[in-house]
Design a protein around this motif. Structure first.
Motif, PDB file in Angstrom:
ATOM      1  N   LEU A 282       0.804  -1.218   0.000  1.00  0.00           N
ATOM      2  CA  LEU A 282       0.000   0.000   0.000  1.00  0.00           C
ATOM      3  C   LEU A 282       0.838   1.270   0.000  1.00  0.00           C
ATOM      4  CD1 LEU A 282      -3.252   0.714   1.880  1.00  0.00           C
ATOM      5  CD2 LEU A 282      -1.302   2.161   2.394  1.00  0.00           C
ATOM      6  N   ASN A 283       1.821   1.356   0.870  1.00  0.00           N
ATOM      7  CA  ASN A 283       2.552   2.612   1.058  1.00  0.00           C
ATOM      8  C   ASN A 283       3.456   2.966  -0.120  1.00  0.00           C
ATOM      9  OD1 ASN A 283       1.661   3.342   3.810  1.00  0.00           O
ATOM     10  ND2 ASN A 283       2.612   1.397   4.345  1.00  0.00           N
ATOM     11  N   THR A 284       3.913   1.956  -0.847  1.00  0.00           N
ATOM     12  CA  THR A 284       4.724   2.215  -2.038  1.00  0.00           C
ATOM     13  C   THR A 284       3.883   2.174  -3.311  1.00  0.00           C
ATOM     14  OG1 THR A 284       5.347  -0.136  -2.084  1.00  0.00           O
ATOM     15  CG2 THR A 284       6.882   1.395  -1.037  1.00  0.00           C
ATOM     16  N   ASN A 285       2.574   2.007  -3.163  1.00  0.00           N
ATOM     17  CA  ASN A 285       1.642   2.019  -4.302  1.00  0.00           C
ATOM     18  C   ASN A 285       2.060   1.007  -5.370  1.00  0.00           C
ATOM     19  OD1 ASN A 285      -0.055   4.477  -3.519  1.00  0.00           O
ATOM     20  ND2 ASN A 285       2.026   5.307  -3.468  1.00  0.00           N
ATOM     21  N   GLN A 286       2.329  -0.213  -4.933  1.00  0.00           N
ATOM     22  CA  GLN A 286       2.894  -1.212  -5.832  1.00  0.00           C
ATOM     23  C   GLN A 286       2.136  -2.527  -5.766  1.00  0.00           C
ATOM     24  OE1 GLN A 286       7.315  -1.453  -6.433  1.00  0.00           O
ATOM     25  NE2 GLN A 286       7.075  -3.428  -5.442  1.00  0.00           N
ATOM     26  N   ILE A 287       1.996  -3.165  -6.917  1.00  0.00           N
ATOM     27  CA  ILE A 287       1.471  -4.524  -7.005  1.00  0.00           C
ATOM     28  C   ILE A 287       2.612  -5.401  -7.502  1.00  0.00           C
ATOM     29  CG2 ILE A 287      -0.264  -6.032  -8.025  1.00  0.00           C
ATOM     30  CD1 ILE A 287      -1.911  -3.453  -8.586  1.00  0.00           C
ATOM     31  N   SER A 288       2.982  -6.400  -6.719  1.00  0.00           N
ATOM     32  CA  SER A 288       4.092  -7.285  -7.083  1.00  0.00           C
ATOM     33  C   SER A 288       3.547  -8.655  -7.471  1.00  0.00           C
ATOM     34  CB  SER A 288       5.072  -7.436  -5.920  1.00  0.00           C
ATOM     35  OG  SER A 288       5.645  -6.196  -5.573  1.00  0.00           O
ATOM     36  N   ILE A 289       4.098  -9.218  -8.533  1.00  0.00           N
ATOM     37  CA  ILE A 289       3.753 -10.585  -8.944  1.00  0.00           C
ATOM     38  C   ILE A 289       4.941 -11.465  -8.605  1.00  0.00           C
ATOM     39  CG2 ILE A 289       3.163 -12.103 -10.839  1.00  0.00           C
ATOM     40  CD1 ILE A 289       2.364  -8.448 -11.174  1.00  0.00           C
ATOM     41  N   VAL A 303      10.363 -11.841  -7.133  1.00  0.00           N
ATOM     42  CA  VAL A 303       9.463 -10.958  -7.868  1.00  0.00           C
ATOM     43  C   VAL A 303       9.757 -11.073  -9.360  1.00  0.00           C
ATOM     44  CG1 VAL A 303       8.714  -8.582  -8.233  1.00  0.00           C
ATOM     45  CG2 VAL A 303       9.304  -9.363  -5.925  1.00  0.00           C
ATOM     46  N   VAL A 304       8.738 -11.380 -10.155  1.00  0.00           N
ATOM     47  CA  VAL A 304       8.931 -11.511 -11.593  1.00  0.00           C
ATOM     48  C   VAL A 304       8.353 -10.317 -12.355  1.00  0.00           C
ATOM     49  CG1 VAL A 304       8.959 -14.021 -11.509  1.00  0.00           C
ATOM     50  CG2 VAL A 304       6.793 -12.837 -11.864  1.00  0.00           C
ATOM     51  N   SER A 305       7.483  -9.538 -11.705  1.00  0.00           N
ATOM     52  CA  SER A 305       6.872  -8.404 -12.371  1.00  0.00           C
ATOM     53  C   SER A 305       6.292  -7.458 -11.331  1.00  0.00           C
ATOM     54  CB  SER A 305       5.764  -8.877 -13.321  1.00  0.00           C
ATOM     55  OG  SER A 305       5.137  -7.802 -13.980  1.00  0.00           O
ATOM     56  N   THR A 306       6.234  -6.178 -11.654  1.00  0.00           N
ATOM     57  CA  THR A 306       5.588  -5.220 -10.764  1.00  0.00           C
ATOM     58  C   THR A 306       4.723  -4.256 -11.575  1.00  0.00           C
ATOM     59  OG1 THR A 306       7.424  -3.651 -10.845  1.00  0.00           O
ATOM     60  CG2 THR A 306       7.456  -5.285  -9.073  1.00  0.00           C
ATOM     61  N   ILE A 307       3.676  -3.792 -10.926  1.00  0.00           N
ATOM     62  CA  ILE A 307       2.843  -2.722 -11.459  1.00  0.00           C
ATOM     63  C   ILE A 307       2.987  -1.561 -10.491  1.00  0.00           C
ATOM     64  CG2 ILE A 307       0.525  -2.005 -12.141  1.00  0.00           C
ATOM     65  CD1 ILE A 307      -0.177  -5.000 -12.430  1.00  0.00           C
ATOM     66  N   GLN A 308       3.689  -0.532 -10.916  1.00  0.00           N
ATOM     67  CA  GLN A 308       3.891   0.636 -10.066  1.00  0.00           C
ATOM     68  C   GLN A 308       2.802   1.657 -10.344  1.00  0.00           C
ATOM     69  OE1 GLN A 308       6.358   1.195  -7.538  1.00  0.00           O
ATOM     70  NE2 GLN A 308       4.754   2.727  -7.153  1.00  0.00           N
ATOM     71  N   LEU A 309       1.934   1.865  -9.358  1.00  0.00           N
ATOM     72  CA  LEU A 309       0.840   2.814  -9.506  1.00  0.00           C
ATOM     73  C   LEU A 309       1.299   4.223  -9.145  1.00  0.00           C
ATOM     74  CD1 LEU A 309      -1.943   0.639  -7.820  1.00  0.00           C
ATOM     75  CD2 LEU A 309      -1.457   0.859 -10.260  1.00  0.00           C
ATOM     76  N   ALA A 310       0.477   5.187  -9.464  1.00  0.00           N
ATOM     77  CA  ALA A 310       0.797   6.579  -9.156  1.00  0.00           C
ATOM     78  C   ALA A 310       0.765   6.819  -7.656  1.00  0.00           C
ATOM     79  CB  ALA A 310      -0.199   7.511  -9.862  1.00  0.00           C
ATOM     80  N   PRO A 315      -3.251   0.999  -2.970  1.00  0.00           N
ATOM     81  CA  PRO A 315      -3.936  -0.276  -3.180  1.00  0.00           C
ATOM     82  C   PRO A 315      -4.008  -1.059  -1.880  1.00  0.00           C
ATOM     83  CG  PRO A 315      -1.692  -0.413  -3.988  1.00  0.00           C
ATOM     84  CD  PRO A 315      -1.915   1.023  -3.592  1.00  0.00           C
ATOM     85  N   HIS A 316      -5.134  -1.705  -1.623  1.00  0.00           N
ATOM     86  CA  HIS A 316      -5.356  -2.337  -0.327  1.00  0.00           C
ATOM     87  C   HIS A 316      -5.491  -3.851  -0.421  1.00  0.00           C
ATOM     88  CE1 HIS A 316      -7.945  -3.189   3.355  1.00  0.00           C
ATOM     89  NE2 HIS A 316      -6.845  -2.648   3.856  1.00  0.00           N
ATOM     90  N   LEU A 317      -6.550  -4.333  -1.064  1.00  0.00           N
ATOM     91  CA  LEU A 317      -6.772  -5.761  -1.240  1.00  0.00           C
ATOM     92  C   LEU A 317      -7.126  -6.040  -2.692  1.00  0.00           C
ATOM     93  CD1 LEU A 317      -8.858  -6.554   1.982  1.00  0.00           C
ATOM     94  CD2 LEU A 317      -6.473  -7.179   1.574  1.00  0.00           C
ATOM     95  N   VAL A 318      -6.906  -7.281  -3.134  1.00  0.00           N
ATOM     96  CA  VAL A 318      -7.145  -7.644  -4.528  1.00  0.00           C
ATOM     97  C   VAL A 318      -7.945  -8.944  -4.610  1.00  0.00           C
ATOM     98  CG1 VAL A 318      -4.972  -6.573  -5.218  1.00  0.00           C
ATOM     99  CG2 VAL A 318      -5.038  -9.040  -4.814  1.00  0.00           C
ATOM    100  N   ASP A 319      -8.462  -9.208  -5.803  1.00  0.00           N
ATOM    101  CA  ASP A 319      -9.045 -10.507  -6.120  1.00  0.00           C
ATOM    102  C   ASP A 319      -8.866 -10.752  -7.612  1.00  0.00           C
ATOM    103  OD1 ASP A 319     -10.164 -12.914  -5.426  1.00  0.00           O
ATOM    104  OD2 ASP A 319     -12.237 -12.241  -5.641  1.00  0.00           O
ATOM    105  N   LEU A 320      -8.984 -12.033  -8.009  1.00  0.00           N
ATOM    106  CA  LEU A 320      -8.814 -12.396  -9.408  1.00  0.00           C
ATOM    107  C   LEU A 320     -10.032 -13.134  -9.936  1.00  0.00           C
ATOM    108  CD1 LEU A 320      -5.570 -12.942  -8.156  1.00  0.00           C
ATOM    109  CD2 LEU A 320      -5.322 -12.845 -10.623  1.00  0.00           C
ATOM    110  N   ASP A 321     -10.315 -12.913 -11.205  1.00  0.00           N
ATOM    111  CA  ASP A 321     -11.334 -13.664 -11.923  1.00  0.00           C
ATOM    112  C   ASP A 321     -10.729 -15.028 -12.265  1.00  0.00           C
ATOM    113  OD1 ASP A 321     -12.937 -14.805 -13.953  1.00  0.00           O
ATOM    114  OD2 ASP A 321     -13.623 -12.841 -14.608  1.00  0.00           O
TER     115      ASP A 321
END
Length: 353
Positions: A282-289, A303-310, A315-321
């Motif tokens: 959350l604090n670094t606004n990052q989603i790590s795969i 870590v194989v990939s990251t999504i760096q948000l603004a 970001p807090h919690l996630v879910d997947l389809d």
């Protein structure tokens, strides 16, 4: 005429380049006529696994509170978004195509934190953890897909540490396995620092409940997921690590900490093919795969990939389809949920991740 044709060609080529940059890198900001920025400010590093779906949802004006959680029913194509705030509906329901369908204006839910869609293929229900301090708080509630309250776990309005009867203090998240067994992380900064496993009949099967930094101890356990190898993964937020347990016995199997030296893991979910973990910071606004280890191994996190948000997206919690592989992210700071889709949309998730 030739100059005009040449100018048109240049414009077309620039447009194509801009589109490719958005698709491949996600680093372009588009300005609306009113001067605000569309939600495309993000950057991909490592293996490009996801890209932002800027068309979802079609009606973002329905987000009126701080968005804390999201849950997806891949069978019916519904996305449940939990939000907080005064005089706002606590749950919004969208389709996976982005259409707004309904809102739950329920008075039985005070301050939602985590949300989970259980039994998607047979008898779906929505479980929501409530960290409120009022008469309905410190509980976990089960709702029908239409928002009817079905049952309540815990002692409403009473924070506690007991297991008989079951009490919570700011329960953070719940994971309901296909077997009906339930995993709960409790709490989000309250009295408890626990991982609890319940049977489908709501009997306590095992529990880890000590505050601390040692194996099997927690400080603000925040998210929980179970993989297909009967391993329980817990985002141990306060200790900046993910801990792993045997789902059957509760035995501690290992932990990951090297990937979270800067910021703690807030959310943990697995991709449908079980190859990767989606972890939010959350604090670094990052989603790590992260790469999921094979059965029998824990090893070190990778870590194989990251999504760096603004900045300030939070970001807090996630879910997947579990069918299409799309990733949905609840964002407190941006007061919205966003959808990221696999790069090779239209194929099965296992064929490209």
């Amino acid at each position: 005429m030739k100059r005009k044709s040449h100018a048109c060609l240049i414009v077309i080529m620039v447009a194509i380049i801009l589109v490719l940059m958005v698709v491949l890198y996600g680093t372009i900001n588009f300005q609306l006529s009113g001067g605000s920025v569309l939600k495309t400010d993000y950057k991909l590093t490592g293996k490009p696994l996801y890209r932002l779906d800027i068309s979802w949802p079609k009606n973002p004006e329905h987000f009126t509170g701080a968005v804390f959680g999201v849950a997806v029913n891949h069978i019916t194509g519904l996305v449940y978004v939990a939000q907080r705030g005064d005089n706002v509906p606590k749950v919004l329901v969208f389709s996976t195509y982005g259409d707004f369908l309904q809102a739950w204006n329920t008075s039985t839910l005070e301050m939602p934190h985590g949300i989970f869609l259980a039994n998607a293929s047979s008898n779906p229900s929505v479980w929501i953890t409530d960290v409120g301090s009022g008469p309905y708080g410190h509980t976990i509630k089960q709702y029908s897909p239409a928002g009817k309250l079905l049952q309540v776990l815990g002692s409403p309005g009473k924070a506690g540490t007991d297991v008989r009867p079951l009490q919570f203090d700011q329960p953070a998240e719940i994971f309901v396995h296909s077997s009906g067994e339930i995993y709960i992380v409790d709490g989000d900064g309250g009295l408890n620092n626990r991982l609890i496993k319940l049977s489908k009949d709501l009997e306590v099967l095992w529990i880890h409940g000590e505050k601390g930094m040692g194996p099997g101890q927690f400080y603000i356990p925040h998210s929980v997921a179970v993989d297909s190898f009967q391993r329980v993964w817990v985002a141990d937020r306060g200790n900046k690590r993910i801990q792993v347990f045997n789902a059957v016995t509760g035995d501690w199997l290992g932990s990951w900490g090297s990937c979270f030296s800067v910021d703690a893991p807030y959310s943990v979910r697995l991709t449908p093919d079980q190859k990767y973990f989606i972890v939010v910071q959350l604090n670094t606004n990052q989603i790590s795969i992260l790469e999921a280890p094979p059965v029998g191994m824990i090893g070190e996190c990778k870590v194989v990939s990251t999504i760096q948000l603004a900045d300030d997206i939070k970001p807090h919690l996630v879910d997947l389809d579990l069918k299409a592989g799309a990733l949905y992210v609840a964002e407190i700071g941006a007061r919205q949920a966003q959808k990221f889709i696999p790069f090779y949309w239209g194929t099965t998730i296992g064929s490209f991740l």
